[in-house]
Scaffold this active site. Sequence first.
Site, PDB file in Angstrom:
ATOM      1  N   LYS A   1       0.687  -1.208  -0.069  1.00 20.11           N
ATOM      2  CA  LYS A   1       0.029  -0.023  -0.033  1.00 20.11           C
ATOM      3  C   LYS A   1       0.895   1.323   0.126  1.00 20.11           C
ATOM      4  O   LYS A   1       0.677   2.195  -0.919  1.00 20.11           O
ATOM      5  CB  LYS A   1      -0.943  -0.010   1.254  1.00 20.11           C
ATOM      6  CG  LYS A   1      -1.985  -1.093   1.343  1.00 20.11           C
ATOM      7  CD  LYS A   1      -2.475  -0.835   2.859  1.00 20.11           C
ATOM      8  CE  LYS A   1      -1.790  -0.917   4.027  1.00 20.11           C
ATOM      9  NZ  LYS A   1      -1.355  -2.132   4.498  1.00 20.11           N
TER      10      LYS A   1
ATOM     11  N   ARG B   1      -9.919   1.089   8.645  1.00 20.33           N
ATOM     12  CA  ARG B   1      -9.488  -0.350   8.930  1.00 20.33           C
ATOM     13  C   ARG B   1     -10.551  -0.846   9.446  1.00 20.33           C
ATOM     14  O   ARG B   1     -10.435  -2.266   9.883  1.00 20.33           O
ATOM     15  CB  ARG B   1      -8.262  -0.131  10.054  1.00 20.33           C
ATOM     16  CG  ARG B   1      -6.949   0.347   9.603  1.00 20.33           C
ATOM     17  CD  ARG B   1      -6.294  -1.038   8.590  1.00 20.33           C
ATOM     18  NE  ARG B   1      -5.043  -1.138   9.089  1.00 20.33           N
ATOM     19  CZ  ARG B   1      -3.801  -0.578   9.244  1.00 20.33           C
ATOM     20  NH1 ARG B   1      -3.868   0.386   8.283  1.00 20.33           N
ATOM     21  NH2 ARG B   1      -2.836  -0.911   9.751  1.00 20.33           N
TER      22      ARG B   1
ATOM     23  N   ARG C   1      11.581  -5.474   5.451  1.00 21.43           N
ATOM     24  CA  ARG C   1      11.412  -4.133   5.264  1.00 21.43           C
ATOM     25  C   ARG C   1      12.431  -3.068   5.952  1.00 21.43           C
ATOM     26  O   ARG C   1      12.547  -3.584   7.404  1.00 21.43           O
ATOM     27  CB  ARG C   1      10.012  -3.924   5.489  1.00 21.43           C
ATOM     28  CG  ARG C   1       9.810  -2.366   5.236  1.00 21.43           C
ATOM     29  CD  ARG C   1       8.340  -1.807   5.243  1.00 21.43           C
ATOM     30  NE  ARG C   1       7.674  -2.404   6.511  1.00 21.43           N
ATOM     31  CZ  ARG C   1       6.199  -2.213   6.685  1.00 21.43           C
ATOM     32  NH1 ARG C   1       5.712  -1.697   5.702  1.00 21.43           N
ATOM     33  NH2 ARG C   1       5.678  -2.543   7.790  1.00 21.43           N
TER      34      ARG C   1
ATOM     35  N   ARG D   1      10.959  -1.332  11.228  1.00 19.85           N
ATOM     36  CA  ARG D   1       9.766  -0.817  12.286  1.00 19.85           C
ATOM     37  C   ARG D   1       9.694  -1.823  13.517  1.00 19.85           C
ATOM     38  O   ARG D   1      10.114  -3.087  13.227  1.00 19.85           O
ATOM     39  CB  ARG D   1       8.509  -0.711  11.491  1.00 19.85           C
ATOM     40  CG  ARG D   1       8.322   0.358  10.719  1.00 19.85           C
ATOM     41  CD  ARG D   1       7.029   0.507   9.798  1.00 19.85           C
ATOM     42  NE  ARG D   1       5.923  -0.137  10.318  1.00 19.85           N
ATOM     43  CZ  ARG D   1       4.945  -0.252   9.595  1.00 19.85           C
ATOM     44  NH1 ARG D   1       4.826   0.276   8.348  1.00 19.85           N
ATOM     45  NH2 ARG D   1       3.711  -0.614  10.054  1.00 19.85           N
TER      46      ARG D   1
ATOM     47  N   ARG E   1      -1.045  -8.848  13.361  1.00 17.54           N
ATOM     48  CA  ARG E   1      -1.448  -7.735  12.344  1.00 17.54           C
ATOM     49  C   ARG E   1      -2.323  -8.389  11.259  1.00 17.54           C
ATOM     50  O   ARG E   1      -3.312  -7.676  10.653  1.00 17.54           O
ATOM     51  CB  ARG E   1      -0.411  -6.838  11.718  1.00 17.54           C
ATOM     52  CG  ARG E   1       0.381  -5.999  12.827  1.00 17.54           C
ATOM     53  CD  ARG E   1       1.822  -5.797  12.757  1.00 17.54           C
ATOM     54  NE  ARG E   1       1.748  -4.859  11.309  1.00 17.54           N
ATOM     55  CZ  ARG E   1       2.966  -4.625  10.616  1.00 17.54           C
ATOM     56  NH1 ARG E   1       4.033  -5.425  10.818  1.00 17.54           N
ATOM     57  NH2 ARG E   1       2.984  -4.156   9.412  1.00 17.54           N
TER      58      ARG E   1
HETATM   59  P1  AP5 Z   1       4.906  -1.679   2.186  1.00 21.30           P
HETATM   60  O1  AP5 Z   1       4.741  -0.869   0.810  1.00 21.30           O
HETATM   61  O2  AP5 Z   1       5.620  -0.849   3.192  1.00 21.30           O
HETATM   62  O3  AP5 Z   1       3.384  -2.368   2.606  1.00 21.30           O
HETATM   63  P2  AP5 Z   1       2.244  -1.735   3.238  1.00 21.30           P
HETATM   64  O4  AP5 Z   1       1.195  -2.583   2.751  1.00 21.30           O
HETATM   65  O5  AP5 Z   1       2.229  -0.433   3.149  1.00 21.30           O
HETATM   66  O6  AP5 Z   1       2.661  -2.545   4.659  1.00 21.30           O
HETATM   67  P3  AP5 Z   1       2.497  -1.859   6.178  1.00 21.30           P
HETATM   68  O7  AP5 Z   1       3.062  -2.794   7.136  1.00 21.30           O
HETATM   69  O8  AP5 Z   1       2.863  -0.239   6.181  1.00 21.30           O
HETATM   70  O9  AP5 Z   1       0.764  -1.797   6.358  1.00 21.30           O
HETATM   71  P4  AP5 Z   1       0.292  -1.965   7.858  1.00 21.30           P
HETATM   72  O10 AP5 Z   1      -1.363  -1.761   7.566  1.00 21.30           O
HETATM   73  O11 AP5 Z   1       0.594  -2.942   8.779  1.00 21.30           O
HETATM   74  O12 AP5 Z   1       0.853  -0.741   8.548  1.00 21.30           O
HETATM   75  P5  AP5 Z   1       0.560   0.865   8.751  1.00 21.30           P
HETATM   76  O13 AP5 Z   1       1.595   1.890   8.769  1.00 21.30           O
HETATM   77  O14 AP5 Z   1      -0.778   1.245   7.986  1.00 21.30           O
HETATM   78  O15 AP5 Z   1       5.541  -2.945   1.584  1.00 21.30           O
HETATM   79  C1  AP5 Z   1       6.030  -3.780   2.578  1.00 21.30           C
HETATM   80  C2  AP5 Z   1       7.554  -4.418   2.015  1.00 21.30           C
HETATM   81  O16 AP5 Z   1       7.458  -5.195   0.848  1.00 21.30           O
HETATM   82  C3  AP5 Z   1       8.556  -3.470   1.812  1.00 21.30           C
HETATM   83  O17 AP5 Z   1       9.609  -3.830   2.016  1.00 21.30           O
HETATM   84  C4  AP5 Z   1       8.336  -3.178   0.156  1.00 21.30           C
HETATM   85  O18 AP5 Z   1       9.713  -2.756  -0.443  1.00 21.30           O
HETATM   86  C5  AP5 Z   1       8.027  -4.676  -0.274  1.00 21.30           C
HETATM   87  N1  AP5 Z   1       7.196  -4.784  -1.581  1.00 21.30           N
HETATM   88  C6  AP5 Z   1       6.217  -4.068  -1.666  1.00 21.30           C
HETATM   89  N2  AP5 Z   1       5.489  -4.387  -2.862  1.00 21.30           N
HETATM   90  C7  AP5 Z   1       6.240  -5.378  -3.391  1.00 21.30           C
HETATM   91  C8  AP5 Z   1       6.265  -6.249  -4.330  1.00 21.30           C
HETATM   92  N3  AP5 Z   1       5.305  -6.049  -5.271  1.00 21.30           N
HETATM   93  N4  AP5 Z   1       7.073  -7.422  -4.480  1.00 21.30           N
HETATM   94  C9  AP5 Z   1       7.952  -7.456  -3.612  1.00 21.30           C
HETATM   95  N5  AP5 Z   1       8.272  -6.710  -2.268  1.00 21.30           N
HETATM   96  C10 AP5 Z   1       7.205  -5.649  -2.186  1.00 21.30           C
HETATM   97  O19 AP5 Z   1      -0.085   0.782  10.152  1.00 21.30           O
HETATM   98  C11 AP5 Z   1       0.718   0.415  11.224  1.00 21.30           C
HETATM   99  C12 AP5 Z   1       0.053   0.597  12.657  1.00 21.30           C
HETATM  100  O20 AP5 Z   1      -0.558   1.860  12.557  1.00 21.30           O
HETATM  101  C13 AP5 Z   1      -1.319  -0.552  12.761  1.00 21.30           C
HETATM  102  O21 AP5 Z   1      -0.790  -1.649  13.123  1.00 21.30           O
HETATM  103  C14 AP5 Z   1      -1.911   0.286  13.667  1.00 21.30           C
HETATM  104  O22 AP5 Z   1      -1.543   0.163  14.871  1.00 21.30           O
HETATM  105  C15 AP5 Z   1      -1.987   1.921  13.448  1.00 21.30           C
HETATM  106  N6  AP5 Z   1      -2.948   2.183  12.419  1.00 21.30           N
HETATM  107  C16 AP5 Z   1      -2.703   2.698  11.140  1.00 21.30           C
HETATM  108  N7  AP5 Z   1      -3.590   3.130  10.450  1.00 21.30           N
HETATM  109  C17 AP5 Z   1      -4.800   2.789  11.412  1.00 21.30           C
HETATM  110  C18 AP5 Z   1      -6.111   2.856  11.277  1.00 21.30           C
HETATM  111  N8  AP5 Z   1      -6.889   3.336  10.364  1.00 21.30           N
HETATM  112  N9  AP5 Z   1      -6.868   2.447  12.577  1.00 21.30           N
HETATM  113  C19 AP5 Z   1      -6.394   1.876  13.523  1.00 21.30           C
HETATM  114  N10 AP5 Z   1      -5.038   1.892  13.666  1.00 21.30           N
HETATM  115  C20 AP5 Z   1      -4.157   2.258  12.608  1.00 21.30           C
END
Ligand code: AP5
Length: 229
Positions: A18, A93, A132, A164, A176
């Site tokens: 994402k 979410r 990552r 992270r 998660r």
């Molecule tokens: P990346 O692009 O970083 O993936 P992502 O989907 O953004 O993963 P996140 O871990 O950031 O999502 P998340 O939902 O857990 O975290 P968030 O920050 O939203 O890619 C991942 C890896 O794969 C990278 O190394 C990349 O290089 C690689 N990659 C990408 N595409 C690839 C491909 N095609 N092929 C190979 N490799 C690839 O949330 C974190 C925390 O914040 C949550 O746990 C929660 O506590 C809180 N939070 C955030 N938003 C909310 C909400 N709306 N409500 C409640 N709590 C929330």
Amino acid sequence: MMPESLQLIIMGPPGSGKGTQSVALARDIGAEHISTGDLFRYHERSATPLGIQIQDFMKKGDLVPDDITIAMLKDKIASLADNVGYILDGFPRTLNQAISFDKMLTARDCRLDLVICIDVPGKQLEDRLLGRIVCMECSLVYGNHVDGEYTGYCNSCGGKLHKRVDDSDKEVIGYRLKKYEEFSFPIMDHYQEYGILHRIDGTGLVSEVTDAIKEVVATTFKGTLSFNY
Ligand code: AP5
């Protein structure tokens, strides 16, 4: 150039890409990228009252309560200039967040244009998250290698690279992914009913996924949108 007030969501499980895809698309169409995860991490790093309030949820991989998350997003959107388009990454979410966002848009006389969900199977997600590395300053995401020589610093802004806290432990990653399974289906049903949900296979190369997303975006905005590339 983008049509005024374009509103787009990119959703998918942790590690689906994402963040990677939202950053690229926002740059290409001239939209704001809003990641609730990045906003929370900014508050944590800056030790704001909000950052202190949410740090335990983030560390455990738990969702931050809806009222806190919705209020933060509302503030962020209110801070944007009028008619600025944006891509939401990591929000909503929960179904409650999706419904609150509907209300936010209605109050601003806006509508949601498109929701893209990136699908990737669990084992691949775990491998990606364990590999990552991210920039502490600008949140730029790297895979388990960094293009060019690895110096421990971001190629873009020079910030320090790190893992992270919620990526370091397989149990937290599993939790998660479980939470995503639990909460995402009602959200997808909600947007399916509106006819704006598009699911994309996220297992290919980053560039292949980018192309698939651009195709959906271009089809949705037929001729009203051009890419800056
Ligand atoms: P990346 O692009 O970083 O993936 P992502 O989907 O953004 O993963 P996140 O871990 O950031 O999502 P998340 O939902 O857990 O975290 P968030 O920050 O939203 O890619 C991942 C890896 O794969 C990278 O190394 C990349 O290089 C690689 N990659 C990408 N595409 C690839 C491909 N095609 N092929 C190979 N490799 C690839 O949330 C974190 C925390 O914040 C949550 O746990 C929660 O506590 C809180 N939070 C955030 N938003 C909310 C909400 N709306 N409500 C409640 N709590 C929330």
